[in-house]
Write an enzyme that holds these catalytic residues in place. Structure first.
Site, short mmCIF file in Angstrom:
data_model
loop_
_atom_site.label_atom_id
_atom_site.label_comp_id
_atom_site.label_asym_id
_atom_site.label_seq_id
_atom_site.Cartn_x
_atom_site.Cartn_y
_atom_site.Cartn_z
N CYS A 116 0.81 -1.22 0.00
CA CYS A 116 0.00 0.00 0.00
C CYS A 116 0.85 1.28 0.00
O CYS A 116 0.33 2.36 -0.27
CB CYS A 116 -0.95 0.01 1.20
SG CYS A 116 -2.04 -1.41 1.20
N HIS A 256 -3.27 7.08 2.40
CA HIS A 256 -3.72 5.79 1.88
C HIS A 256 -5.07 5.49 2.53
O HIS A 256 -5.25 5.67 3.73
CB HIS A 256 -2.69 4.72 2.23
CG HIS A 256 -3.20 3.34 2.02
ND1 HIS A 256 -3.80 2.95 0.85
CD2 HIS A 256 -3.21 2.25 2.84
CE1 HIS A 256 -4.17 1.69 0.95
NE2 HIS A 256 -3.83 1.25 2.15
N ASN A 286 -10.30 -0.06 0.07
CA ASN A 286 -8.84 0.04 0.04
C ASN A 286 -8.35 -0.51 -1.30
O ASN A 286 -8.55 -1.69 -1.58
CB ASN A 286 -8.29 -0.76 1.23
CG ASN A 286 -6.77 -0.81 1.27
OD1 ASN A 286 -6.09 -0.47 0.31
ND2 ASN A 286 -6.24 -1.28 2.38
#
Ligand SMILES: CC(C)(COP(=O)(O)OP(=O)(O)OC[C@H]1O[C@@H](n2cnc3c(N)ncnc32)[C@H](O)[C@@H]1OP(=O)(O)O)[C@@H](O)C(=O)NCCC(=O)NCCS
Length: 329
Positions: A116, A256, A286
């Site tokens: 990520c 993020h 996500n």
């Protein structure tokens, strides 16, 4: 470290699959509910790639939009970096497929895996290429089809993830005060077990791996949650201190998109208003390396960023990895 180069950002684009997977859809697949998911994560729906949509097709569409917004043609680009944990294939790289789809032959292209945190790693890498003079114009892409490595029988992880891609054009600029002015990249492989997807050299795909559903991501949500909250605050405080930015001088934080609760609690502890963070996790979940460039493109399109504005980016994920960046638009 503080970077004295002027790698400026001139183009932004993103691409999301049309297909939506809502919390109600998921509650028909596993024992969960819209209420639980919204309360624990802030996610309402995520986008899912359909047949024929892949990491490279999403990345290519995002890259085309970024090129258009920069006013550049594919021939002007001399480097493509694609951050992803769901590459088109083991090899060739997704970046090679994107380059070919854009009609580029001979342009340097490679993938980067920092989970990520991947997009911030890719931005840092591209800035290095620009600073040393090895490249002038770079396409930096974050693209994922996480639905392809998500276990839709595991309620603790399948609620979290979605597909999508975002891209930026980075160019050598003449104004050293603009562009990527600060970047920190960190990793600690001792935390590898917190989030992983194991098929590879250590665990080649086998009937046993498939029988145990080990081809999918495995997440220790609680551990990741604590890690992300701590890092979120540390990274932002460190970035503001090192760039001598006061709270009022930070126009936007683009984190993020890990979990709405993590973002809200970190913003509260930092004493920053919640709307200073750009959040779109409710619509996309996500999307790992794609989450920051998708959010950046949306913030840009929404007119929330003007020339000269200071933006802080923070990310954390598998590895463990964590990273931050400060950009003067
Ligand atoms: C995954 C996450 C939402 C779980 O929320 P949480 O508040 O930590 O929940 P827990 O894992 O402690 O589980 C609490 C209970 O809810 C249950 N639960 C888990 N998923 C559920 C779901 N989708 N629906 C309903 N109940 C669920 C658990 O079984 C547990 O039940 P128990 O108390 O009877 O054992 C949260 O930890 C998170 O966002 N973590 C980080 C995200 C992440 O890993 N991202 C990937 C990398 S960036």
């Amino acid at each position: 470290m503080t970077i004295s180069s002027s790698a400026i950002f001139t183009g932004f684009g993103s691409q999301l699959p049309e297909k939506r997977l809502t919390n109600d859809d998921l509650s028909k697949m596993v024992d969960t509910s819209d209420e639980w998911i919204v309360q624990r994560t802030g996610i309402r729906e995520r986008r899912i790639a359909c047949d024929g949509e892949t990491t490279a097709t999403l990345g290519t569409a995002a890259a085309q939009k970024a090129l258009q917004s920069a006013g550049l043609a594919p021939k002007d680009i001399d480097l493509i970096i694609c951050a992803t944990i769901t590459p088109e294939m083991v090899f060739p790289s997704t970046a090679c497929f994107i380059g070919a789809a854009l009609g580029m032959a001979g342009t340097a292209a490679f993938d980067l895996n920092a989970a990520c945190s991947g997009f911030l790693y890719a931005m840092g890498a591209a800035a290095g290429f620009i600073k040393t003079g090895q490249c002038r114009n770079a396409l930096v892409i974050g693209a994922e089809t996480l639905s392809r490595i998500t276990d839709y029988q595991d309620r603790s992880s399948c609620i979290l993830f979605g597909d999508g891609a975002g891209a930026v054009v980075m160019q050598r600029g003449s104004d050293a005060g603009r562009g990527l002015i600060y970047s920190t990249l960190h990793a600690d492989g001792n935390g590898a077990d917190a989030m992983k997807c194991i098929p590879g050299s250590r665990f080649p795909i086998s009937a046993q791996i498939l029988a145990d559903r080990q081809q999918y991501m495995q997440i220790k949500g609680r551990e990741v949650y604590k890690f992300a909250v701590t890092k979120f605050e540390e990274l932002i405080e460190e970035a503001m201190r090192n760039c001598q930015l006061s709270k009022d001088q930070v126009k936007l934080i683009i984190p993020h998109q890990v979990n709405r609760r993590i973002i809200d609690s970190a913003m509260e502890k930092l004493g920053l208003p919640p709307d200073r963070a750009f959040v779109n996790i409710d619509r996309y979940g996500n999307t790992s390396a794609a989450s920051i460039p998708i959010a950046w493109d949306e913030a840009h399109q929404a007119g929330r960023l003007q020339k000269g504005d200071a933006v802080i980016f923070v990310a954390f994920g598998g590895g463990l990895t964590w990273a931050s960046a400060v950009v003067k638009m």
